[in-house]
Design a protein around this motif. Structure first.
Motif, PDB file in Angstrom:
ATOM      1  N   LEU A 137    -105.398  16.472  23.042  1.00  0.00           N
ATOM      2  CA  LEU A 137    -105.786  16.574  24.345  1.00  0.00           C
ATOM      3  C   LEU A 137    -106.150  17.993  24.724  1.00  0.00           C
ATOM      4  N   GLU A 138    -106.085  19.013  23.747  1.00  0.00           N
ATOM      5  CA  GLU A 138    -106.315  20.264  23.810  1.00  0.00           C
ATOM      6  C   GLU A 138    -107.914  20.362  23.370  1.00  0.00           C
ATOM      7  N   SER A 139    -108.214  19.667  22.579  1.00  0.00           N
ATOM      8  CA  SER A 139    -109.796  19.658  22.039  1.00  0.00           C
ATOM      9  C   SER A 139    -110.127  18.439  21.177  1.00  0.00           C
ATOM     10  N   GLN A 140    -111.079  17.684  21.689  1.00  0.00           N
ATOM     11  CA  GLN A 140    -111.208  16.540  20.530  1.00  0.00           C
ATOM     12  C   GLN A 140    -112.679  16.024  20.990  1.00  0.00           C
ATOM     13  N   ASN A 141    -113.282  15.461  20.077  1.00  0.00           N
ATOM     14  CA  ASN A 141    -114.561  14.920  19.851  1.00  0.00           C
ATOM     15  C   ASN A 141    -114.448  13.332  20.385  1.00  0.00           C
ATOM     16  N   TYR A 142    -115.451  12.630  20.818  1.00  0.00           N
ATOM     17  CA  TYR A 142    -115.528  11.373  21.027  1.00  0.00           C
ATOM     18  C   TYR A 142    -117.029  10.941  20.951  1.00  0.00           C
ATOM     19  N   TRP A 143    -116.900   9.274  20.806  1.00  0.00           N
ATOM     20  CA  TRP A 143    -118.269   8.860  21.031  1.00  0.00           C
ATOM     21  C   TRP A 143    -118.116   7.450  21.800  1.00  0.00           C
ATOM     22  N   GLY A 144    -118.860   6.757  22.226  1.00  0.00           N
ATOM     23  CA  GLY A 144    -118.799   5.643  23.241  1.00  0.00           C
ATOM     24  C   GLY A 144    -120.030   4.885  23.196  1.00  0.00           C
ATOM     25  N   ILE A 145    -119.698   3.791  23.852  1.00  0.00           N
ATOM     26  CA  ILE A 145    -120.928   2.640  24.202  1.00  0.00           C
ATOM     27  C   ILE A 145    -120.541   2.257  25.613  1.00  0.00           C
ATOM     28  N   GLY A 146    -121.726   2.265  26.298  1.00  0.00           N
ATOM     29  CA  GLY A 146    -121.492   1.664  27.561  1.00  0.00           C
ATOM     30  C   GLY A 146    -122.398   1.048  28.318  1.00  0.00           C
ATOM     31  N   LEU A 147    -122.538   0.815  29.671  1.00  0.00           N
ATOM     32  CA  LEU A 147    -123.704  -0.027  30.178  1.00  0.00           C
ATOM     33  C   LEU A 147    -123.866   0.412  31.741  1.00  0.00           C
ATOM     34  N   ARG A 148    -124.718   0.732  32.121  1.00  0.00           N
ATOM     35  CA  ARG A 148    -125.365   1.237  33.523  1.00  0.00           C
ATOM     36  C   ARG A 148    -125.998  -0.018  34.114  1.00  0.00           C
ATOM     37  N   ALA A 149    -125.724  -0.081  35.535  1.00  0.00           N
ATOM     38  CA  ALA A 149    -126.603  -0.974  36.172  1.00  0.00           C
ATOM     39  C   ALA A 149    -126.940  -0.150  37.451  1.00  0.00           C
ATOM     40  N   GLY A 150    -128.090  -0.386  38.155  1.00  0.00           N
ATOM     41  CA  GLY A 150    -128.483   0.301  39.273  1.00  0.00           C
ATOM     42  C   GLY A 150    -129.803   0.052  39.934  1.00  0.00           C
ATOM     43  N   GLY A 151    -130.298   0.863  40.831  1.00  0.00           N
ATOM     44  CA  GLY A 151    -131.564   0.540  41.365  1.00  0.00           C
ATOM     45  C   GLY A 151    -132.375   1.905  41.732  1.00  0.00           C
ATOM     46  N   PHE A 152    -133.365   1.651  42.070  1.00  0.00           N
ATOM     47  CA  PHE A 152    -134.529   2.662  42.254  1.00  0.00           C
ATOM     48  C   PHE A 152    -134.665   2.738  43.778  1.00  0.00           C
ATOM     49  N   PRO A 199    -128.282  -0.487  28.325  1.00  0.00           N
ATOM     50  CA  PRO A 199    -127.139  -0.122  27.575  1.00  0.00           C
ATOM     51  C   PRO A 199    -127.170   1.431  27.003  1.00  0.00           C
ATOM     52  N   GLY A 200    -126.067   1.979  26.695  1.00  0.00           N
ATOM     53  CA  GLY A 200    -126.360   3.226  26.201  1.00  0.00           C
ATOM     54  C   GLY A 200    -125.294   3.821  25.169  1.00  0.00           C
ATOM     55  N   VAL A 201    -125.625   4.756  24.465  1.00  0.00           N
ATOM     56  CA  VAL A 201    -124.573   5.537  23.476  1.00  0.00           C
ATOM     57  C   VAL A 201    -124.139   6.939  23.678  1.00  0.00           C
ATOM     58  N   MET A 202    -123.215   7.233  23.448  1.00  0.00           N
ATOM     59  CA  MET A 202    -123.015   8.863  23.643  1.00  0.00           C
ATOM     60  C   MET A 202    -121.784   9.377  22.531  1.00  0.00           C
ATOM     61  N   ILE A 203    -122.121  10.813  22.438  1.00  0.00           N
ATOM     62  CA  ILE A 203    -121.127  11.516  21.695  1.00  0.00           C
ATOM     63  C   ILE A 203    -120.965  12.684  22.411  1.00  0.00           C
ATOM     64  N   GLY A 204    -119.583  13.409  22.251  1.00  0.00           N
ATOM     65  CA  GLY A 204    -119.195  14.447  23.101  1.00  0.00           C
ATOM     66  C   GLY A 204    -118.076  15.166  22.594  1.00  0.00           C
ATOM     67  N   LYS A 205    -117.704  16.358  23.335  1.00  0.00           N
ATOM     68  CA  LYS A 205    -116.578  17.116  23.189  1.00  0.00           C
ATOM     69  C   LYS A 205    -115.832  17.300  24.431  1.00  0.00           C
ATOM     70  N   GLU A 206    -114.399  17.134  24.233  1.00  0.00           N
ATOM     71  CA  GLU A 206    -113.893  17.190  25.495  1.00  0.00           C
ATOM     72  C   GLU A 206    -112.474  18.208  25.047  1.00  0.00           C
ATOM     73  N   TYR A 207    -112.425  19.087  26.133  1.00  0.00           N
ATOM     74  CA  TYR A 207    -111.485  20.256  26.035  1.00  0.00           C
ATOM     75  C   TYR A 207    -110.470  20.575  27.282  1.00  0.00           C
ATOM     76  N   LEU A 208    -109.539  21.405  26.867  1.00  0.00           N
ATOM     77  CA  LEU A 208    -108.775  21.880  28.025  1.00  0.00           C
ATOM     78  C   LEU A 208    -109.016  23.420  28.092  1.00  0.00           C
ATOM     79  N   SER A 209    -109.417  23.896  29.484  1.00  0.00           N
ATOM     80  CA  SER A 209    -109.867  25.110  29.733  1.00  0.00           C
ATOM     81  C   SER A 209    -108.658  26.015  29.748  1.00  0.00           C
ATOM     82  N   ASN A 210    -108.657  27.217  29.801  1.00  0.00           N
ATOM     83  CA  ASN A 210    -107.635  28.271  29.927  1.00  0.00           C
ATOM     84  C   ASN A 210    -106.899  27.995  31.205  1.00  0.00           C
ATOM     85  N   ARG A 211    -107.552  27.488  32.304  1.00  0.00           N
ATOM     86  CA  ARG A 211    -107.094  27.071  33.661  1.00  0.00           C
ATOM     87  C   ARG A 211    -106.536  25.852  33.614  1.00  0.00           C
TER      88      ARG A 211
END
Length: 133
Positions: free
Chosen positions: A59-74, A87-99
């Protein structure tokens, strides 16, 4: 578990913003929310849901990847444009700041979309920064 807002930049949009909620239990996670992207002559609005995977949960610092779906309009001035699902894919890093604030950085790719006017094969690429509230 936390709610967040994020801002992003990419192609074909220059700016986007989202409000979402993330849950995590061990290696698995889930997120959902809404987003809006102002484009040159139109505005895009969407809902999204993604399944996330955290290879080494910390929970202090971790990487992740994911797969998702988005629906919308213009939306255009005084006119609703076409709808889509993508559809979409993602990679990221999540972390806890000093606050004690959860933050993340994320890179996402969507290969195209199925729209009410037929398939679109224009990929979108987004880099986003998120902050918990």
């Amino acid at each position: 578990n936390y709610s967040y807002w994020s801002i992003g930049a990419g192609f074909p949009s220059f700016f986007s913003t989202k409000i979402g909620y993330r849950e995590q239990k061990g290696h698995k996670g889930f997120e959902y929310g809404v987003g809006i992207t102002p484009l040159i002559y139109i505005t895009e609005g969407h809902v999204f849901a993604s399944r996330l995977f955290y290879p080494k949960p910390n929970l202090e610092s971790q990487n992740y990847w994911g797969i998702g779906l988005r629906a919308g309009g213009f939306l255009q001035v005084r006119k609703v444009g076409f709808g889509y699902i993508a559809p979409g894919v993602m990679i990221g890093k999540e972390y806890l700041s000093n606050r004690s604030t959860r933050k993340f950085v994320q890179f996402a790719v969507t290969p195209g979309a199925l729209t009410t006017e037929g398939p679109i094969y224009i990929p979108s690429v987004t880099f986003a920064w998120g902050y918990s509230f």
